[in-house]
Scaffold this motif. Structure first.
Motif, PDB file in Angstrom:
ATOM      1  N   LEU A  12       0.837  -1.199   0.000  1.00 16.59           N
ATOM      2  CA  LEU A  12       0.000   0.000   0.000  1.00 16.59           C
ATOM      3  C   LEU A  12       0.871   1.248   0.000  1.00 16.59           C
ATOM      4  N   PRO A  13       0.703   2.146  -0.976  1.00 15.97           N
ATOM      5  CA  PRO A  13       1.457   3.393  -0.961  1.00 15.97           C
ATOM      6  C   PRO A  13       1.178   4.209   0.297  1.00 15.97           C
ATOM      7  N   GLY A  14       2.233   4.690   0.946  1.00 14.90           N
ATOM      8  CA  GLY A  14       2.065   5.442   2.177  1.00 14.90           C
ATOM      9  C   GLY A  14       1.301   6.733   2.001  1.00 14.90           C
ATOM     10  N   SER A  15       1.402   7.338   0.822  1.00 15.75           N
ATOM     11  CA  SER A  15       0.694   8.599   0.601  1.00 15.75           C
ATOM     12  C   SER A  15      -0.810   8.426   0.634  1.00 15.75           C
ATOM     13  N   TYR A  16      -1.297   7.195   0.413  1.00 13.69           N
ATOM     14  CA  TYR A  16      -2.733   6.931   0.485  1.00 13.69           C
ATOM     15  C   TYR A  16      -3.234   6.919   1.924  1.00 13.69           C
ATOM     16  N   LEU A  17      -2.324   6.811   2.877  1.00 14.30           N
ATOM     17  CA  LEU A  17      -2.695   6.750   4.286  1.00 14.30           C
ATOM     18  C   LEU A  17      -2.528   8.093   4.989  1.00 14.30           C
ATOM     19  N   ALA A  18      -2.216   9.121   4.235  1.00 15.61           N
ATOM     20  CA  ALA A  18      -1.962  10.440   4.820  1.00 15.61           C
ATOM     21  C   ALA A  18      -2.604  11.506   3.955  1.00 15.61           C
ATOM     22  N   ARG A  19      -2.541  12.735   4.429  1.00 15.83           N
ATOM     23  CA  ARG A  19      -3.060  13.880   3.698  1.00 15.83           C
ATOM     24  C   ARG A  19      -1.961  14.926   3.539  1.00 15.83           C
ATOM     25  N   GLU A  20      -2.010  15.629   2.438  1.00 14.11           N
ATOM     26  CA  GLU A  20      -1.152  16.781   2.254  1.00 14.11           C
ATOM     27  C   GLU A  20      -1.580  17.833   3.269  1.00 14.11           C
ATOM     28  N   ALA A  21      -0.698  18.162   4.185  1.00 11.17           N
ATOM     29  CA  ALA A  21      -1.014  19.128   5.240  1.00 11.17           C
ATOM     30  C   ALA A  21       0.269  19.815   5.679  1.00 11.17           C
ATOM     31  N   HIS A  22       0.166  21.120   5.895  1.00 10.94           N
ATOM     32  CA  HIS A  22       1.314  21.908   6.358  1.00 10.94           C
ATOM     33  C   HIS A  22       2.491  21.774   5.387  1.00 10.94           C
ATOM     34  N   GLY A  23       2.166  21.644   4.092  1.00 10.31           N
ATOM     35  CA  GLY A  23       3.198  21.669   3.069  1.00 10.31           C
ATOM     36  C   GLY A  23       3.785  20.336   2.672  1.00 10.31           C
ATOM     37  N   SER A  24       3.289  19.226   3.246  1.00 12.87           N
ATOM     38  CA  SER A  24       3.844  17.930   2.861  1.00 12.87           C
ATOM     39  C   SER A  24       2.863  16.814   3.158  1.00 12.87           C
ATOM     40  N   ASN A  25       3.102  15.672   2.525  1.00 10.41           N
ATOM     41  CA  ASN A  25       2.369  14.440   2.813  1.00 10.41           C
ATOM     42  C   ASN A  25       3.339  13.508   3.530  1.00 10.41           C
ATOM     43  N   PRO A  26       3.173  13.278   4.847  1.00 12.66           N
ATOM     44  CA  PRO A  26       4.149  12.480   5.597  1.00 12.66           C
ATOM     45  C   PRO A  26       4.165  11.005   5.231  1.00 12.66           C
ATOM     46  N   GLY A  27       3.229  10.573   4.387  1.00 12.96           N
ATOM     47  CA  GLY A  27       3.259   9.193   3.923  1.00 12.96           C
ATOM     48  C   GLY A  27       3.940   9.030   2.582  1.00 12.96           C
ATOM     49  N   ALA A  28       4.300  10.131   1.936  1.00 11.29           N
ATOM     50  CA  ALA A  28       4.926  10.058   0.621  1.00 11.29           C
ATOM     51  C   ALA A  28       6.281   9.367   0.714  1.00 11.29           C
ATOM     52  N   GLN A  29       6.608   8.629  -0.346  1.00 12.90           N
ATOM     53  CA  GLN A  29       7.866   7.873  -0.443  1.00 12.90           C
ATOM     54  C   GLN A  29       7.977   6.802   0.646  1.00 12.90           C
ATOM     55  N   ARG A  30       6.822   6.317   1.094  1.00 16.90           N
ATOM     56  CA  ARG A  30       6.806   5.189   2.029  1.00 16.90           C
ATOM     57  C   ARG A  30       5.763   4.183   1.562  1.00 16.90           C
ATOM     58  N   ILE A  31       5.931   2.955   1.983  1.00 20.47           N
ATOM     59  CA  ILE A  31       4.946   1.913   1.724  1.00 20.47           C
ATOM     60  C   ILE A  31       4.627   1.199   3.028  1.00 20.47           C
ATOM     61  N   ARG A  32       3.398   0.702   3.124  1.00 25.55           N
ATOM     62  CA  ARG A  32       2.998  -0.106   4.266  1.00 25.55           C
ATOM     63  C   ARG A  32       2.863  -1.552   3.827  1.00 25.55           C
ATOM     64  N   MET A  33       3.509  -2.425   4.578  1.00 25.24           N
ATOM     65  CA  MET A  33       3.444  -3.855   4.296  1.00 25.24           C
ATOM     66  C   MET A  33       2.823  -4.565   5.485  1.00 25.24           C
ATOM     67  N   ALA A  34       1.701  -5.235   5.274  1.00 26.77           N
ATOM     68  CA  ALA A  34       1.004  -5.949   6.336  1.00 26.77           C
ATOM     69  C   ALA A  34       1.472  -7.402   6.336  1.00 26.77           C
ATOM     70  N   LEU A  35       2.183  -7.798   7.399  1.00 31.06           N
ATOM     71  CA  LEU A  35       2.692  -9.177   7.486  1.00 31.06           C
ATOM     72  C   LEU A  35       1.650 -10.057   8.174  1.00 31.06           C
ATOM     73  N   VAL A  36       0.528 -10.236   7.504  1.00 29.08           N
ATOM     74  CA  VAL A  36      -0.595 -10.945   8.102  1.00 29.08           C
ATOM     75  C   VAL A  36      -0.710 -12.394   7.639  1.00 29.08           C
ATOM     76  N   ALA A  37      -0.064 -12.722   6.538  1.00 27.86           N
ATOM     77  CA  ALA A  37      -0.139 -14.094   6.013  1.00 27.86           C
ATOM     78  C   ALA A  37       0.795 -15.005   6.802  1.00 27.86           C
ATOM     79  N   GLU A  38       0.798 -16.277   6.463  1.00 33.42           N
ATOM     80  CA  GLU A  38       1.701 -17.215   7.116  1.00 33.42           C
ATOM     81  C   GLU A  38       3.150 -16.836   6.813  1.00 33.42           C
ATOM     82  N   ALA A  39       4.072 -17.294   7.649  1.00 31.41           N
ATOM     83  CA  ALA A  39       5.464 -16.867   7.578  1.00 31.41           C
ATOM     84  C   ALA A  39       6.085 -17.139   6.216  1.00 31.41           C
ATOM     85  N   ALA A  40       5.844 -18.315   5.667  1.00 35.17           N
ATOM     86  CA  ALA A  40       6.474 -18.673   4.389  1.00 35.17           C
ATOM     87  C   ALA A  40       6.059 -17.711   3.284  1.00 35.17           C
ATOM     88  N   GLU A  41       4.794 -17.314   3.286  1.00 34.98           N
ATOM     89  CA  GLU A  41       4.311 -16.392   2.265  1.00 34.98           C
ATOM     90  C   GLU A  41       4.922 -15.000   2.442  1.00 34.98           C
TER      91      GLU A  41
END
Length: 405
Positions: free
Chosen positions: A359-388
């Motif tokens: 998931l692109p980090g910018s989708y989890l944040a808003r442009e505010a005070h001159g920047s989007n603090p989620g930009a240039q970041r990604i979120r990875m959910a390690l919810v599947a089994e370990a091998a996957e």
């Protein structure tokens, strides 16, 4: 139609669907998704057995309307858990309330405590929340007629919120503050000093604090995360003035489909929230209540669940850290990684070349005070089994190396 509906923004996963609409994933790889934070460990048998046994009982509770306040057995179970987990003493009759998962209650709570008619010449009523954030906070603020104010996270401070950056005139118009600890997406846990600062601001300006703690039981160090109610008690605020905490079984017990949790705190706020929920029709099924008692009363399955996450993060984090700016979070089941260039380009190209969804980090944040603090970041959910998760990490490592070669 409610005019505030037009103020809502597309949910991150709808934006992700649009981003991927023209992408053809590489068929040489089976699809692996790290995009959605949905627990995928098996639901413990003790919860399933309690659920099925409740249905098979004389009527299973299906022949009567459940009370919005929940059964005393359930509320007592919740209070026992709060005592074991945080060392707290709460009144089961007045300080806890069942909710149908934390999401619906976090939204509904704003409709209870915010009075948009308090807007004045200084500006609109404010609802303050972290940035990046869980989008329910923003939607709740907009639909109750308030204006969200986004407080940026600071990477140099382990992604803590910069509460000091909020102007006094904003705090003066604030009626509700959402906090999330452990945080989504970065997994930061608020220390006692930060809670003390927020309680002092709440006392000064009179706003309510809603503490989202749905990730509290997935952590990687010996000491469990500090909770909002626990922090209040440590600071002598045993009446939990203007504080309500929200938690859920979804992540703790791997039952996101059961939609079960509870909120607890200030008895005056709980009383008004119960009134709202009585009209809203938010009662929990007796079958779900019975299964929830079994879940809250057992810790063995929680310890096992936590061990599975610790194992995955111990394997995956060092692999990714060799090619990305990423580190083990305080808690939660996400990795919050910095990427070179556009986070949306990264996510799109990763899917196209290696059939892995992030998931692109910018989708989890808003442009505010001159920047989007989620930009240039990604979120990875390690919810599947370990091998996957390990396989996904191996592909991401290959992808990152291919981008810089």
């Amino acid at each position: 139609m409610n005019p505030n509906l037009s103020r809502l923004q597309a949910y991150p996963f709808e934006r992700l669907r649009q981003l991927f609409s023209t992408v053809t994933p590489n068929p040489a790889y089976r699809p692996i998704s790290l995009g959605i934070g949905e627990p995928r460990h098996p639901t413990p048998d003790l919860i399933k057995d309690a659920y099925c046994n409740a249905i098979r009982s004389s009527d299973g509770g299906l022949s009567v309307y459940p009370a919005t306040a929940g059964d005393a057995k359930l509320r007592n179970s919740m209070v026992r858990w709060l005592e074991r987990r945080y060392g707290l003493q709460l009144d089961a009759a007045t300080q806890v309330l069942p909710i149908n998962g934390s999401r619906e209650a976090l939204f509904a709570f704003a409709q209870t405590v915010v009075n948009p008619e308090k807007a004045d010449a200084r500006g609109p009523v404010q609802v303050v929340c972290p940035n990046p954030f869980y989008q329910i906070y923003e939607g709740a603020a907009l639909l109750c007629g308030a204006q969200p104010y986004f407080v940026p996270s600071v990477p140099e401070r382990n992604f803590a919120q910069d509460w000091d950056s909020v102007p006094a005139e904003v705090w003066a118009r604030t009626q509700l503050l959402y906090v999330c600890s452990p945080g989504n997406p970065a997994g930061a846990v608020m220390p006692l000093s930060e809670w003390a600062k927020l309680f002092a601001l709440s006392d000064q300006y009179g706003f309510v604090i809603a503490s989202d703690e749905c990730y509290s039981e997935i952590y990687f160090r010996d000491e469990p995360p500090l909770g909002g109610l626990e922090a209040a008690a440590k600071l002598g605020r045993t009446d939990f003035k203007n504080l309500v905490s929200f938690t859920s079984l979804s992540k703790r017990s791997n039952v996101p489909g059961m939609r079960s949790g509870f909120c607890a705190g200030d008895a005056k706020l709980i009383k008004q929230f119960l009134l709202y929920r009585t009209y809203h029709g938010s009662a929990m099924s007796m079958v779900v209540q019975t299964a929830s008692v079994a879940a809250w009363d057992d810790e063995a399955h929680v310890v096992d669940n936590r061990a599975q996450y610790r194992d995955k993060f111990a394997q995956v984090t060092p692999m990714l850290a060799e090619v990305m700016d990423v580190a083990l979070p305080d808690a939660g089941f996400y990795l919050w990684a910095k990427v070179e260039g556009s986070d949306t380009d990264f996510a799109r190209d990763l899917l196209a070349q290696y059939n892995v969804t992030v998931l692109p980090g910018s989708y989890l944040a808003r442009e505010a005070h001159g920047s989007n603090p989620g930009a240039q970041r990604i979120r990875m959910a390690l919810v599947a089994e370990a091998a996957e998760c390990v396989e996904a990490a191996q592909r991401i490592v290959q992808f990152v190396k291919s981008r810089v070669s």
